[in-house]
Design an enzyme around this catalytic site. Structure first.
Site, PDB file in Angstrom:
ATOM      1  N   CYS A 114       0.291  -1.031  -0.118  1.00  0.00           N
ATOM      2  CA  CYS A 114      -0.058  -0.278  -0.504  1.00  0.00           C
ATOM      3  C   CYS A 114       1.077   1.200  -0.243  1.00  0.00           C
ATOM      4  O   CYS A 114       0.115   2.735  -0.345  1.00  0.00           O
ATOM      5  CB  CYS A 114      -0.990  -0.261   1.198  1.00  0.00           C
ATOM      6  N   HIS A 261      -4.444   5.800   0.981  1.00  0.00           N
ATOM      7  CA  HIS A 261      -4.029   4.837   0.459  1.00  0.00           C
ATOM      8  C   HIS A 261      -6.007   4.798   1.016  1.00  0.00           C
ATOM      9  O   HIS A 261      -6.048   4.283   2.187  1.00  0.00           O
ATOM     10  CB  HIS A 261      -3.503   4.360   1.016  1.00  0.00           C
ATOM     11  N   ASN A 291     -10.253  -1.976  -2.325  1.00  0.00           N
ATOM     12  CA  ASN A 291      -8.776  -2.120  -1.513  1.00  0.00           C
ATOM     13  C   ASN A 291      -7.677  -2.619  -2.258  1.00  0.00           C
ATOM     14  O   ASN A 291      -7.488  -3.769  -2.386  1.00  0.00           O
ATOM     15  CB  ASN A 291      -8.344  -2.448  -0.318  1.00  0.00           C
TER      16      ASN A 291
END
Lengths: 334, 78
Positions: A114, A261, A291
């Site tokens: 990430c 993020h 995600n």
């Protein structure tokens, strides 16, 4: 003359297959679709096909961005992934060939989750400032879905697959400002795929483990300790945000927009409130994608440009954090 | 905040069925105490008490009394 780096263009790619909350709800019978959406802000996520790799998706998004850019200008390729096509060779080398880029260029993979896009921007800036490159293709691509156990509802709810491409070029004005980074490997076990590399071989007869919430996984799968990842995030990101502003000698009021993020809606909304970022300056949207690890920031950046939330000249703080633990932030000007 | 108010606040923040909750109610027996509720609990305790609940502590939680003990009895009005 000032030597600088600018982001010239961004493209995204999503696998064709989608997994909706309704499908998850039917399959597991545990959470209703509206509850999933209201909690994590995700309605669907894209899932790579069985034979579709992160390298395949990176090639597709690379082809897409190069439709409007002279590919012979690219003199470095960076590929961020934790799902490489092979142990070796490096997927970036395969991508050089698939994209028919020149052979007298550099290309390498880097393994980050990430925080990966922030590191990619830092590498691009460093390579351009060091005169190692003038035109860089930064690709991110991830297929976490391949690591997740079919009966692990929590992780199947959160993660989606995607790829992005960014072209960065030499500029006579610096558009990518100062970075802040962080690393803490003590959190390695809180987001990990334990088996399959050289520390622990892939187990062909793995033991299934059931979590307290009823999710099932083995050590061949992605295992996430949600509470500890959340604790890491709420402890580290406010400090990272503050440090990035200080390093750039700026205040929140000097920023036009903030993109974190996109871990999940609950986490980033909690961070927004904790840091006191006005909602009007904050991006939160993973409803159609989930995600997507290193791809969430470029997806959000492109979306915020396309929807006119961000316009030319805006100052944006980008902040990535997660698996490792690894984190980083930067301020850019579009 | 009294302990009774605290229990009500936890139920609101974690979207738990709030009927008949007492200090001795076992957290994991409450309808709706799932992984979403755990994150909400961590966030609520962080925000209001500046206390970090680890995954291990949450795993070992029994009832509201054990949660109050982790936060500190002295943080509550009698």
């Amino acid at each position: 003359m000032t030597m600088g780096t600018k982001i010239l263009s961004i493209e995204t790619h999503f696998p064709e297959k989608t997994l909706t909350n309704e499908q998850l709800s039917l399959e597991f019978g545990r959470w209703d679709p509206d509850k999933i959406e209201s909690k994590v802000g995700i309605r669907q996520r894209h899932i790579a096909a069985k034979e579709e790799t992160a390298g395949d998706m990176a090639a597709l998004v690379g082809e897409k961005i190069l439709q409007s850019y002279d590919k012979d200008k690219i003199d470095f390729l960076f590929f961020c992934t934790q799902s490489p096509d092979y142990f070796l060779p490096t997927t970036a080398c395969i991508l050089q060939n698939k994209l028919q880029l020149r052979t007298n260029i550099g290309a390498f993979d880097f393994n980050l989750g990430c925080s990966g896009y922030i590191y990619g921007l830092a590498l691009a800036k460093a390579f351009i400032n060091a005169k190692l490159a003038k035109s860089i293709l930064l690709l991110t691509s991830e297929t976490y879905s391949k690591h997740i156990h079919a009966r692990d509802l929590a992780n199947r709810t959160i993660f989606g697959d995607a790829a992005t491409a960014t072209i960065l070029e030499y500029s006579d004005q610096e558009n990518i400002f100062e970075f802040v980074f962080g690393t803490d490997g003590s959190g390695m076990n809180n987001l990990i795929v334990p088996n399959g590399c050289f520390r622990n071989a892939f187990d062909f007869n793995p033991t299934e483990i059931t979590s307290e919430s009823g999710d099932i996984y083995t050590k061949n799968n992605l295992i996430m300790n949600g509470p500890e990842i959340f604790n890491f995030t709420i402890a580290s990101v406010p400090i990272l945000f503050e440090q990035c502003l200080i390093k750039n000698n700026l205040d929140v009021d000097d920023l036009d927009f903030v993109i974190f993020h996109q871990a999940n809606k609950y986490i980033i909304e909690y961070l927004r409130k904790k840091i006191n970022i006005p909602p009007s300056k904050f991006y939160s949207n993973i409803i159609e994608t989930g995600n997507t690890v290193s791809s969430t920031i470029p997806i959000a950046l492109l979306d915020s440009i396309n929807t006119k939330k961000v316009k030319t000249g805006d100052r944006i703080l980008l902040c990535g954090f997660g698996v490792g633990y690894s984190w980083g932030a930067v301020i850019i000007e579009i | 905040m009294t302990k009774i108010e605290f229990i009500k606040e936890v139920a609101i923040h974690c979207e738990l069925a709030s009927d008949n909750l007492t200090i001795n109610t076992m957290l994991k027996s409450i309808k709706g105490f799932d992984s979403f509720a755990v994150l909400s609990l961590i966030a609520f305790i962080d925000e209001f008490f500046n206390v970090k609940l680890t995954a291990k502590q949450i795993q070992e939680l029994r009832d509201f009394a054990s949660l109050i003990e982790l936060i500190g009895e002295n943080r509550f009005e009698s």
